[in-house]
Design a protein around this motif. Sequence first.
Motif, PDB file in Angstrom:
ATOM      1  N   MET A   1      46.058  44.024  34.348  1.00  0.00           N
ATOM      2  CA  MET A   1      45.442  45.212  34.932  1.00  0.00           C
ATOM      3  C   MET A   1      43.936  45.242  34.768  1.00  0.00           C
ATOM      4  SD  MET A   1      47.689  47.209  36.411  1.00  0.00           S
ATOM      5  CE  MET A   1      46.849  48.791  36.434  1.00  0.00           C
ATOM      6  N   ALA A   2      43.367  44.230  34.122  1.00  0.00           N
ATOM      7  CA  ALA A   2      41.924  44.242  33.887  1.00  0.00           C
ATOM      8  C   ALA A   2      41.140  44.281  35.195  1.00  0.00           C
ATOM      9  CB  ALA A   2      41.525  43.019  33.066  1.00  0.00           C
ATOM     10  N   GLY A   3      41.690  43.680  36.249  1.00  0.00           N
ATOM     11  CA  GLY A   3      40.987  43.642  37.523  1.00  0.00           C
ATOM     12  C   GLY A   3      41.248  44.820  38.425  1.00  0.00           C
ATOM     13  N   TYR A   4      41.936  45.843  37.919  1.00  0.00           N
ATOM     14  CA  TYR A   4      42.226  47.014  38.742  1.00  0.00           C
ATOM     15  C   TYR A   4      40.919  47.657  39.215  1.00  0.00           C
ATOM     16  CZ  TYR A   4      43.634  51.773  39.947  1.00  0.00           C
ATOM     17  OH  TYR A   4      43.813  52.973  40.593  1.00  0.00           O
ATOM     18  N   GLY A   5      40.836  47.975  40.485  1.00  0.00           N
ATOM     19  CA  GLY A   5      39.637  48.592  41.044  1.00  0.00           C
ATOM     20  C   GLY A   5      39.798  50.090  41.195  1.00  0.00           C
TER      21      GLY A   5
ATOM     22  N   LYS B   1      53.149  50.587  32.944  1.00  0.00           N
ATOM     23  CA  LYS B   1      54.441  50.131  32.423  1.00  0.00           C
ATOM     24  C   LYS B   1      54.552  48.612  32.481  1.00  0.00           C
ATOM     25  CE  LYS B   1      57.466  54.060  33.529  1.00  0.00           C
ATOM     26  NZ  LYS B   1      58.695  54.474  34.276  1.00  0.00           N
ATOM     27  N   TRP B   2      53.891  48.004  33.458  1.00  0.00           N
ATOM     28  CA  TRP B   2      54.031  46.560  33.674  1.00  0.00           C
ATOM     29  C   TRP B   2      52.777  45.786  33.260  1.00  0.00           C
ATOM     30  CZ3 TRP B   2      55.400  50.180  37.543  1.00  0.00           C
ATOM     31  CH2 TRP B   2      56.776  50.390  37.655  1.00  0.00           C
ATOM     32  N   ALA B   3      51.824  46.448  32.618  1.00  0.00           N
ATOM     33  CA  ALA B   3      50.572  45.778  32.267  1.00  0.00           C
ATOM     34  C   ALA B   3      50.800  44.764  31.152  1.00  0.00           C
ATOM     35  CB  ALA B   3      49.530  46.795  31.842  1.00  0.00           C
ATOM     36  N   SER B   4      50.316  43.556  31.358  1.00  0.00           N
ATOM     37  CA  SER B   4      50.440  42.514  30.346  1.00  0.00           C
ATOM     38  C   SER B   4      49.234  42.461  29.419  1.00  0.00           C
ATOM     39  CB  SER B   4      50.610  41.148  31.023  1.00  0.00           C
ATOM     40  OG  SER B   4      49.497  40.869  31.874  1.00  0.00           O
TER      41      SER B   4
END
Length: 286
Positions: free
Chosen positions: A20-24, A66-69
């Motif tokens: 999720m680090a690249g979530y905009g 919930k699905w973030a690694s």
Amino acid sequence: MSSTQHEIDPALVAGNRRPMAGYGAEHFLWDVKDGVATITLNRPDRKNPLTFASYAELRDLFHQLKWASDVHAVVVVGAGGNFCSGGDVHEIIGPLVQLKVPELLMFTRMTGELVKMMRACPQPIIAAVDGVCAGAGAIMAMSSDMRLGTARSKTAFLFNRVGLAGCDMGACAILPRLVGQGRASELLYTGRSLGGEEGERWGFFNRLCEPDALLADAQKLAADLVAGPSFANGITKTMLHQEWAMTIEQAIEAEAQAQAICMLTEDFSRAYHAFVAKQKPVFKGN
């Protein structure tokens, strides 16, 4: 244990774990560093109010976590010395007075879903509260797992002051569990502000920080959680939430099952071997 026993079907991983680090983010700031995600409500000129769009994006983001690694703890903070002033008067409150019941219910269910998603995501959430924390802002702080405040913070569940009931977004269920029924009743019936020092005495805040150190202290607390057994922390959060609706007998059995699952993790084995070796365990969240 052979390495082949640790292999997981890539298709299973792809469907259940994603970075999720690249979530905009569109309506707030988003940053991920070393497992800690920081959400910054970023409309400082208006004390960081929420809009229809930011409510929806926050709801969807917490659901995706919930699905973030790569996210194992979350910090929520406001820009410019305030946390959040609640729903934007011009972009939310004004339009709401023109709507009929079906559309109003659409809105109140959407705001409630934000709380549901905050409670359902496995990561512990830390609210870093400075200055104004009102309405929906107070609800977001309340819905977090822990709250760090400042002496100058002012938290107000002010729905009563705008002609609404205090039963908004789960306040009548969650707030009494934090500060007690009588104190929650006072805040929800009067809409008055809860000062930082009073909030710490009441148990709303875990502790108070200096304003300049608030975000760093919250991120340090989050980093400490990330360094712990993150899978087990997720189980703890799940059980804290689910056991509200259980009897003591049901809770004890549910915890027996949850703890047995945690005993199968490699983190549990790591802790044992580190203890035997008189070392500090290095947890990896599996």
